[in-house]
Design a protein around this motif. Structure first.
Motif, PDB file in Angstrom:
ATOM      1  N   HIS A  92      31.957  55.535 -35.097  1.00  0.00           N
ATOM      2  CA  HIS A  92      32.237  56.737 -33.497  1.00  0.00           C
ATOM      3  C   HIS A  92      30.365  56.099 -32.611  1.00  0.00           C
ATOM      4  CE1 HIS A  92      35.831  58.177 -34.821  1.00  0.00           C
ATOM      5  NE2 HIS A  92      35.159  59.462 -34.689  1.00  0.00           N
ATOM      6  N   PHE A  93      30.406  56.842 -31.354  1.00  0.00           N
ATOM      7  CA  PHE A  93      29.209  57.137 -31.301  1.00  0.00           C
ATOM      8  C   PHE A  93      28.709  58.133 -30.081  1.00  0.00           C
ATOM      9  CE2 PHE A  93      30.383  54.107 -27.286  1.00  0.00           C
ATOM     10  CZ  PHE A  93      30.134  54.259 -26.573  1.00  0.00           C
ATOM     11  N   ALA A  94      28.010  58.980 -30.150  1.00  0.00           N
ATOM     12  CA  ALA A  94      28.008  60.278 -29.258  1.00  0.00           C
ATOM     13  C   ALA A  94      27.016  60.202 -28.216  1.00  0.00           C
ATOM     14  CB  ALA A  94      27.862  61.829 -30.457  1.00  0.00           C
ATOM     15  N   TYR A  95      27.686  60.653 -26.964  1.00  0.00           N
ATOM     16  CA  TYR A  95      26.734  60.899 -26.031  1.00  0.00           C
ATOM     17  C   TYR A  95      26.743  62.847 -25.345  1.00  0.00           C
ATOM     18  CZ  TYR A  95      24.018  59.976 -21.628  1.00  0.00           C
ATOM     19  OH  TYR A  95      23.254  59.928 -20.364  1.00  0.00           O
ATOM     20  N   VAL A  96      25.513  62.625 -25.831  1.00  0.00           N
ATOM     21  CA  VAL A  96      26.198  64.700 -24.643  1.00  0.00           C
ATOM     22  C   VAL A  96      24.947  64.109 -23.143  1.00  0.00           C
ATOM     23  CG1 VAL A  96      25.493  66.881 -25.031  1.00  0.00           C
ATOM     24  CG2 VAL A  96      25.952  65.348 -27.301  1.00  0.00           C
ATOM     25  N   GLU A  97      25.313  65.167 -22.289  1.00  0.00           N
ATOM     26  CA  GLU A  97      24.969  65.696 -20.971  1.00  0.00           C
ATOM     27  C   GLU A  97      24.926  67.482 -20.692  1.00  0.00           C
ATOM     28  OE1 GLU A  97      22.626  65.568 -19.000  1.00  0.00           O
ATOM     29  OE2 GLU A  97      22.819  63.333 -18.946  1.00  0.00           O
ATOM     30  N   GLU A  98      23.789  67.472 -19.812  1.00  0.00           N
ATOM     31  CA  GLU A  98      23.651  68.734 -19.330  1.00  0.00           C
ATOM     32  C   GLU A  98      24.048  68.540 -18.399  1.00  0.00           C
ATOM     33  OE1 GLU A  98      20.587  71.201 -20.615  1.00  0.00           O
ATOM     34  OE2 GLU A  98      20.199  70.786 -18.408  1.00  0.00           O
ATOM     35  N   PHE A  99      25.639  70.032 -17.757  1.00  0.00           N
ATOM     36  CA  PHE A  99      26.392  70.287 -16.776  1.00  0.00           C
ATOM     37  C   PHE A  99      25.709  71.580 -15.827  1.00  0.00           C
ATOM     38  CE2 PHE A  99      28.405  66.423 -18.601  1.00  0.00           C
ATOM     39  CZ  PHE A  99      29.099  66.272 -17.861  1.00  0.00           C
TER      40      PHE A  99
ATOM     41  N   ILE B  73      28.540  68.717 -21.931  1.00  0.00           N
ATOM     42  CA  ILE B  73      29.639  67.980 -22.001  1.00  0.00           C
ATOM     43  C   ILE B  73      29.140  66.776 -23.414  1.00  0.00           C
ATOM     44  CG2 ILE B  73      31.624  66.424 -21.483  1.00  0.00           C
ATOM     45  CD1 ILE B  73      31.380  68.317 -19.532  1.00  0.00           C
ATOM     46  N   SER B  74      29.789  66.942 -25.011  1.00  0.00           N
ATOM     47  CA  SER B  74      29.581  65.846 -25.562  1.00  0.00           C
ATOM     48  C   SER B  74      31.039  64.870 -25.861  1.00  0.00           C
ATOM     49  CB  SER B  74      29.889  66.436 -26.793  1.00  0.00           C
ATOM     50  OG  SER B  74      29.030  67.827 -27.402  1.00  0.00           O
ATOM     51  N   MET B  75      30.143  63.905 -25.802  1.00  0.00           N
ATOM     52  CA  MET B  75      31.439  62.885 -26.046  1.00  0.00           C
ATOM     53  C   MET B  75      31.831  61.255 -27.169  1.00  0.00           C
ATOM     54  SD  MET B  75      30.832  60.429 -22.239  1.00  0.00           S
ATOM     55  CE  MET B  75      32.741  59.191 -22.875  1.00  0.00           C
ATOM     56  N   SER B  76      32.470  61.559 -27.902  1.00  0.00           N
ATOM     57  CA  SER B  76      32.458  60.032 -28.821  1.00  0.00           C
ATOM     58  C   SER B  76      33.676  59.052 -29.125  1.00  0.00           C
ATOM     59  CB  SER B  76      33.045  60.989 -29.928  1.00  0.00           C
ATOM     60  OG  SER B  76      32.176  61.650 -31.063  1.00  0.00           O
TER      61      SER B  76
ATOM     62  N   THR C 184      28.831  69.200 -29.601  1.00  0.00           N
ATOM     63  CA  THR C 184      29.979  68.839 -30.391  1.00  0.00           C
ATOM     64  C   THR C 184      29.985  67.149 -30.691  1.00  0.00           C
ATOM     65  OG1 THR C 184      31.441  68.679 -29.293  1.00  0.00           O
ATOM     66  CG2 THR C 184      31.259  70.767 -30.677  1.00  0.00           C
ATOM     67  N   THR C 185      29.930  66.664 -31.705  1.00  0.00           N
ATOM     68  CA  THR C 185      29.936  65.410 -32.234  1.00  0.00           C
ATOM     69  C   THR C 185      31.878  65.212 -32.353  1.00  0.00           C
ATOM     70  OG1 THR C 185      29.757  65.757 -34.641  1.00  0.00           O
ATOM     71  CG2 THR C 185      27.880  64.810 -32.591  1.00  0.00           C
ATOM     72  N   PRO C 186      32.782  65.779 -32.090  1.00  0.00           N
ATOM     73  CA  PRO C 186      34.341  65.149 -32.535  1.00  0.00           C
ATOM     74  C   PRO C 186      34.612  63.756 -32.570  1.00  0.00           C
ATOM     75  CG  PRO C 186      33.679  65.380 -29.455  1.00  0.00           C
ATOM     76  CD  PRO C 186      32.805  64.959 -30.035  1.00  0.00           C
ATOM     77  N   VAL C 187      35.476  63.626 -33.329  1.00  0.00           N
ATOM     78  CA  VAL C 187      36.164  62.730 -34.127  1.00  0.00           C
ATOM     79  C   VAL C 187      37.051  62.142 -33.110  1.00  0.00           C
ATOM     80  CG1 VAL C 187      37.716  61.920 -36.118  1.00  0.00           C
ATOM     81  CG2 VAL C 187      35.851  63.474 -36.755  1.00  0.00           C
ATOM     82  N   ILE C 188      37.359  60.945 -32.595  1.00  0.00           N
ATOM     83  CA  ILE C 188      38.184  60.448 -32.055  1.00  0.00           C
ATOM     84  C   ILE C 188      39.720  60.565 -32.723  1.00  0.00           C
ATOM     85  CG2 ILE C 188      39.063  58.302 -30.846  1.00  0.00           C
ATOM     86  CD1 ILE C 188      35.982  57.767 -31.031  1.00  0.00           C
ATOM     87  N   ASN C 189      40.725  60.776 -31.861  1.00  0.00           N
ATOM     88  CA  ASN C 189      42.143  60.669 -32.027  1.00  0.00           C
ATOM     89  C   ASN C 189      42.612  59.028 -32.282  1.00  0.00           C
ATOM     90  OD1 ASN C 189      44.597  61.982 -31.905  1.00  0.00           O
ATOM     91  ND2 ASN C 189      45.227  62.050 -30.569  1.00  0.00           N
TER      92      ASN C 189
END
Length: 433
Positions: free
Chosen positions: A225-232, A399-402, A358-363
């Protein structure tokens, strides 16, 4: 008198075994034809086993949490007559009715199905999993007026809950979700005031909770996993949403999710590596043309992912209606197996409790998951038409992405997030075309 051996039937879809989730009978109980015997969980769904005969239960195969092979004996019943020493009629299986709550923003707008109405099983039940208590505001004092709708007050009264003991997770107004959190935290120990000492307990990890544990462990073990967070800045979007809701008529109320889903669907043709499955054993990445978008949903039993099929072909109102339909189907236990599998990318949201990041776990086997967080108000520098800067109060959401780093590069994730930011901050672009 004879004995009838009920064997676990072929549930279909190539299932070789099933887990005992709950028993509805115990040794010595009398069971009627078509009476409930046990709930069995496969990889796809929970199935209810019904007795094809009437008689007295003399043997059961195991305890909740045990795994039984298809075709093996599940229950032995003493019956009038010869039993089934030579042949057995085909046993029946019916989909279990499950009480599920989907966690979506403004889910309180959907009329709730009453919780805790299922009859208790005849045998001593397994301990229920107790979710960790939610960090929420302090409950109002006994002399304070508790803010709650008539429906919430009626439900609390029926359940014997003093609303003064319930804490609000949002703005001080109690909602059904607050009652659910209170019930979950106090499960098995009676209703206790906050701070009351509780006895230690051991909870067996079975059923859906075990499936979740296995899937999450496999995801973290196999996916880098890697996470990316951006402000909206969602100020304009929230204004647009409010305007559309004012004239919605009998259409469902728009939450943030339909806007976010629409924006995601607009971008995925440009970023096909995100709308994909990775079969690491075969070494094959399948990039999907359609967006079958999963909505991670918290239920009393654990996490489930209802799926919006062909989300790219639905407008805001259709998405809102489908989210509402899936929420209601989940609460009624009417969600089909096909509605709980087959997603190509997932959105996970905790609504107002979404946190800062957040750092969600990939489905798994998906390669990306997107998590909107809580909206907060914050002073920001903004430029007017002349280019001059001033300070304004703005609504901000991270908005967070994993992502699966074997398939998705950091540059791809960052580029997607920046394009998503442009759409979210200019909602007219979401609605256009």
């Amino acid at each position: 008198m004879g004995r009838y051996t009920f064997t676990l039937p072929d549930i279909g879809e190539g299932i070789a075994e099933a887990e005992i989730v709950a028993w509805h009978v115990k040794v010595g109980d009398t069971v009627e034809e078509d009476g409930r015997l046990a709930d069995m969980m496969t990889d796809k769904a929970t199935v209810e086993m019904e007795s094809p005969v009437s008689g007295v239960v003399v043997e059961v195969a195991g305890e909740a949490g045990d795994v039984i092979a298809i075709g093996s004996a599940l229950v032995v019943i003493e019956v009038e007559g010869a039993g089934n020493e030579t042949a057995a009629p085909a046993p029946k299986a019916a989909v279990v009715e499950e009480r599920i709550e989907v966690e979506t923003p403004d889910a309180g707008d959907v009329e709730r199905v009453e919780a805790a109405t299922r009859p208790a099983p005849a045998r001593e039940p397994e301990p229920q999993i107790r979710p960790e208590p939610v960090e929420v505001r302090e409950a109002p004092s006994a002399s304070a007026k508790v803010l709650a709708s008539p429906a919430v007050r009626k439900r609390a009264k029926d359940l014997g809950i003093d609303l003064v003991e319930v804490r609000s997770a949002e703005d001080g107004r109690l909602r059904h979700a607050d009652l659910d959190a209170f019930l979950a935290y106090n499960a098995g120990g009676g209703f206790q005031p906050a701070g009351g000492k509780r006895a230690d307990e051991q909870v067996r990890v079975i059923g859906l909770r075990r499936r979740i544990a296995e899937n999450m462990a496999a995801s973290k073990r196999n996916i880098p996993h890697f996470a990316y967070v951006e402000e909206f800045d969602v100020t304009a979007l929230e204004e647009t949403r409010a305007q559309l809701n004012e004239g919605r008529g009998d259409r469902p109320k728009l939450t943030m999710l339909p806007f976010l889903i629409t924006a995601i669907c607009k971008l995925l043709p440009k970023y096909p590596m995100l709308n994909a499955h990775y079969d690491d054993e075969a070494g094959v990445v399948t990039r999907y043309g359609s967006v079958h978008l999963g909505i991670a949903a918290q239920t009393p039993a654990g996490l489930m992912v209802p799926v919006i099929r062909d989300a790219q072909g639905r407008n805001l109102w259709q998405l809102a209606a489908e989210i509402t339909r899936l929420a209601q189907a989940a609460r009624d236990g009417a969600a089909k197996s096909s509605e709980l599998s087959g997603s190509t990318i997932t959105v996970t949201s905790l609504g107002p409790m979404g946190g800062v990041a957040t750092t969600p776990v990939i489905n798994r086997p998906e390669v990306a998951i997107i998590g909107p967080n809580r909206i907060v108000e914050r002073p920001m520098f903004v430029k007017d038409a002349t280019g001059a800067e001033r300070i304004e109060k703005r609504k901000i959401m991270n908005i967070s992405m994993s992502c699966d780093h074997r398939v998705v590069d950091g540059w791809d994730a960052a580029s997607f997030a920046q394009d998503l930011k442009k759409l979210i901050e200019a909602p007219a672009l979401i609605l256009a075309g």
